[in-house]
Design a protein around this motif. Structure first.
Motif, short mmCIF file in Angstrom:
data_model
loop_
_atom_site.label_atom_id
_atom_site.label_comp_id
_atom_site.label_asym_id
_atom_site.label_seq_id
_atom_site.Cartn_x
_atom_site.Cartn_y
_atom_site.Cartn_z
N ILE A 163 0.84 -1.20 0.00
CA ILE A 163 0.00 0.00 0.00
C ILE A 163 0.87 1.25 0.00
N GLN A 164 0.30 2.32 -0.51
CA GLN A 164 0.97 3.62 -0.61
C GLN A 164 0.13 4.63 0.18
N VAL A 165 0.79 5.48 0.96
CA VAL A 165 0.11 6.47 1.80
C VAL A 165 0.71 7.84 1.54
N GLU A 166 -0.14 8.83 1.31
CA GLU A 166 0.32 10.22 1.20
C GLU A 166 0.52 10.80 2.59
N ILE A 167 1.60 11.53 2.76
CA ILE A 167 1.88 12.20 4.04
C ILE A 167 1.68 13.69 3.82
N LYS B 137 -1.16 21.89 7.21
CA LYS B 137 -1.91 22.74 6.29
C LYS B 137 -2.61 21.92 5.20
N GLY B 138 -2.41 20.59 5.23
CA GLY B 138 -3.01 19.72 4.22
C GLY B 138 -2.20 19.59 2.96
N GLU B 139 -0.96 20.08 2.97
CA GLU B 139 -0.08 20.01 1.80
C GLU B 139 0.70 18.69 1.81
N LYS B 140 0.74 18.03 0.67
CA LYS B 140 1.49 16.79 0.57
C LYS B 140 2.98 17.09 0.68
N ILE B 141 3.64 16.36 1.61
CA ILE B 141 5.09 16.53 1.77
C ILE B 141 5.85 15.24 1.47
N GLY B 142 5.12 14.17 1.16
CA GLY B 142 5.80 12.93 0.86
C GLY B 142 4.87 11.74 0.80
N ASP B 143 5.49 10.56 0.79
CA ASP B 143 4.78 9.30 0.69
C ASP B 143 5.44 8.27 1.60
N ALA B 144 4.64 7.28 1.97
CA ALA B 144 5.15 6.09 2.65
C ALA B 144 4.59 4.89 1.93
N SER B 145 5.39 3.86 1.80
CA SER B 145 4.91 2.62 1.20
C SER B 145 5.12 1.49 2.21
N PHE B 146 4.21 0.53 2.17
CA PHE B 146 4.22 -0.58 3.11
C PHE B 146 4.12 -1.88 2.33
N ILE C 52 9.49 8.69 2.26
CA ILE C 52 10.20 9.73 1.51
C ILE C 52 9.43 11.03 1.73
N VAL C 53 10.08 12.00 2.38
CA VAL C 53 9.43 13.27 2.70
C VAL C 53 10.36 14.44 2.40
N SER C 54 9.78 15.63 2.32
CA SER C 54 10.56 16.87 2.14
C SER C 54 9.88 17.99 2.92
N ASN C 55 10.52 19.13 2.93
CA ASN C 55 9.99 20.33 3.61
C ASN C 55 9.82 20.14 5.11
N LEU C 56 10.77 19.43 5.73
CA LEU C 56 10.78 19.27 7.18
C LEU C 56 12.03 19.94 7.75
N THR C 57 12.00 20.22 9.03
CA THR C 57 13.15 20.79 9.72
C THR C 57 14.26 19.74 9.80
N PRO C 58 15.50 20.11 9.47
CA PRO C 58 16.60 19.16 9.57
C PRO C 58 16.74 18.60 10.99
N GLY C 59 17.19 17.35 11.07
CA GLY C 59 17.39 16.70 12.36
C GLY C 59 16.52 15.46 12.48
N GLU C 60 16.45 14.94 13.70
CA GLU C 60 15.67 13.74 13.96
C GLU C 60 14.24 14.08 14.35
N ALA D 140 3.08 15.98 10.72
CA ALA D 140 2.72 15.41 9.42
C ALA D 140 2.07 14.06 9.66
N CYS D 141 1.14 13.70 8.77
CA CYS D 141 0.34 12.49 9.02
C CYS D 141 -0.10 11.87 7.69
N GLY D 142 -0.23 10.55 7.69
CA GLY D 142 -0.77 9.82 6.55
C GLY D 142 -1.71 8.74 7.00
N VAL D 143 -2.86 8.62 6.36
CA VAL D 143 -3.87 7.63 6.73
C VAL D 143 -3.55 6.28 6.08
N ILE D 144 -3.61 5.22 6.89
CA ILE D 144 -3.38 3.86 6.42
C ILE D 144 -4.73 3.14 6.44
N HIS D 145 -5.17 2.69 5.27
CA HIS D 145 -6.44 1.92 5.22
C HIS D 145 -6.42 0.95 4.06
#
Length: 185
Positions: free
Chosen positions: A40-44, A48-57, A69-77, A180-185
């Motif tokens: 499955i593929q999930v949008e993250i 603000k509801g803007e897509k910043i990446g994806d997760a695959s399972f 795989i994400v972007s537009n995040l603050t550097p670090g952990e 940031a969040c992505g729904v898994i269903h």
């Protein structure tokens, strides 16, 4: 391999999993042959509801393979966890509920009374605001009708937090706000 791609094996989590679930429980989980459960593929999205990446399972014999795989995040952990509800309503994502924790353990991959099934190693974001990481875990599955399945009736979610997870403190490892969040269903 890209310089910002980091492959993470959750060896410590797998050891904790064995002690957390016990031999009888881990035998009850059906680990499928590759390809039996469709990946499955999930949008993250950010608050603000803007897509910043994806997760695959992808469910494999050795566990659930997760690629983020994400972007537009603050550097670090950043803490990254599975949450119990398949809702990602911004800006605070409170709709996602608590960490996915079907065995009612304490938080943290390093916690002797844990971990939550939804606990993962920190996501490492580069100076360019991008991250691409792979995780493997046996603490959750895509197999329907299992106690630790992410494919619940109401779904689950993948959450990224603003700060690093300290891997021990309840309830979320002092990882701060949900960003940031992505729904898994």
């Amino acid at each position: 391999m890209n310089k910002w791609l980091k492959k993470t094996s959750i060896t410590s989590a797998l050891l904790l999993l064995a002690s957390s679930f016990g031999a009888a429980s881990t035998n009850a989980v059906a680990w499928n042959e590759p390809g039996v459960i469709a990946p499955i593929q999930v949008e993250i999205k950010n608050g603000k509801g803007e897509k910043i990446g994806d997760a695959s399972f992808s469910q494999e014999k050795d566990g659930l393979h997760i690629k983020v795989i994400v972007s537009n995040l603050t550097p670090g952990e950043h803490g990254i966890h599975f949450h119990e509800t398949g809702k990602c309503e911004g800006p605070d994502f409170a709709s996602a509920g608590a960490h996915f924790n079907p065995l009612h353990k304490h938080h943290g991959l390093k916690n002797p009374k844990g971990p939550h099934a939804g606990d993962l190693p920190n996501l490492v974001v580069g100076e360019d605001g991008k991250a691409a990481m792979e995780f493997v875990t046996k603490m959750v599955t895509l197999q329907p009708n299992e106690f630790n399945s992410l494919m619940k009736k109401d779904g689950t979610s993948l959450m990224i937090h603003e700060k690093a997870d300290d891997m021990i403190t309840d309830p979320a490892g002092n990882s701060g706000a949900r960003i940031a969040c992505g729904v898994i269903h």
